[in-house]
Design an enzyme around this catalytic site. Structure first.
Site, PDB file in Angstrom:
ATOM      1  CG  HIS A  56      50.945 -56.379 -11.021  1.00 52.08           C
ATOM      2  ND1 HIS A  56      50.515 -55.163 -11.512  1.00 52.08           N
ATOM      3  CD2 HIS A  56      50.907 -57.228 -12.074  1.00 52.08           C
ATOM      4  CE1 HIS A  56      50.237 -55.281 -12.795  1.00 52.08           C
ATOM      5  NE2 HIS A  56      50.465 -56.531 -13.155  1.00 52.08           N
ATOM      6  CG  ASP A  95      50.835 -52.274  -9.599  1.00 54.13           C
ATOM      7  OD1 ASP A  95      51.903 -52.867  -9.328  1.00 54.13           O
ATOM      8  OD2 ASP A  95      50.022 -52.678 -10.458  1.00 54.13           O
ATOM      9  CB  SER A 148      50.942 -56.067 -16.105  1.00 56.63           C
ATOM     10  OG  SER A 148      49.610 -56.357 -15.838  1.00 56.63           O
TER      11      SER A 148
END
Length: 244
Positions: free
Chosen positions: A61, A105, A198
């Protein structure tokens, strides 16, 4: 950076983030996390982990077609003399990445030149096996440090957190957890990754077991952080590196 999805319900905006940052942690000792990298596009937007001198693991992502990888960072606002800035040569998302539920992911970045390893820049081993619930892990990043509001730190933040059981994870997020995800943190809240973290590392017993992926808010009670389960992707990582 945790993935941020805004849900508007009865006029209330609820943050469901996949952009992680550290809440309730501590400032890491300088260059104590030598595998941590910052992904930069004129600004820090995600973390990542150096797994050998030319490859970085991050979250799918976090994908951008062109990324500058910043290694050897501690204070991302200053040049401290330990850094290497290397542009990406290839950015490869997992072929089965699902942007709706964030399954698979994970992403690989090939550096355009080989990183010079040093005391401040080191690779982290891939997992030899999956980690069990209760294992304590180190999570790190330059993400938001507030569960309500925003404060993006210049200095790398660290958090020690345990892996939760599969049942604790699925009970927190019914129907949303796949076999490629695990939860880590504290059901009581107060400590978590957050926006800006992230793609960054979850390292347990010296091995890269997780990638910061998503969560419901940051450090909220009964909503622990959700991480990509790296042990499920070792074969894909190795085959992708060998073919590129």
């Amino acid at each position: 950076m945790k993935f941020l999805v805004i849900l508007v319900l009865l006029g209330a905006a609820v943050a469901f983030e996949d952009d992680d940052k550290i809440v309730g942690g501590f400032t890491c000792a300088k260059n104590a996390v030598p595998y941590q990298v910052s992904l930069n596009a004129g600004y820090h937007f995600c973390g990542g982990s150096l797994i050998n001198s030319q490859w970085v693991v991050s979250a799918a992502h976090c994908y951008k077609s062109r990324i500058q990888v910043r290694l050897g960072e501690h204070n991302i606002a200053l040049n401290e003399g330990t850094e290497q800035f290397i542009d990406s040569q290839k950015v490869i998302k997992h072929p089965n990445y699902n942007s709706r539920n964030l399954d698979n992911d994970i992403m690989l970045i090939k550096l355009s030149t080989t990183a010079r390893l040093s005391a401040n820049i080191q690779s982290v081993p891939l997992p030899s096996a999956c980690a069990s619930a209760g294992t304590n892990c180190l999570i790190s990043g330059w993400g938001n440090t507030l569960s309500s509001g925003t404060n993006y730190p210049d200095l790398l933040q660290c958090l020690n957190a345990p892996i939760l059981t599969d049942s604790q994870c699925s009970n927190s997020y019914p129907g949303e957890i796949t076999k490629n995800m695990f939860c880590a943190g504290f059901l009581a809240g107060g400590k978590d990754s957050c926006q800006g973290d992230s793609g960054g590392p979850v390292v347990c017993n010296g091995q890269l077991q997780g990638v910061v992926s998503w969560g419901y808010g940051c450090a909220q009670r009964n909503y622990p952080g959700v991480y990509t389960k790296v042990c499920n992707f070792v074969t894909w990582i190795q085959s992708t590196i060998s073919s590129n």
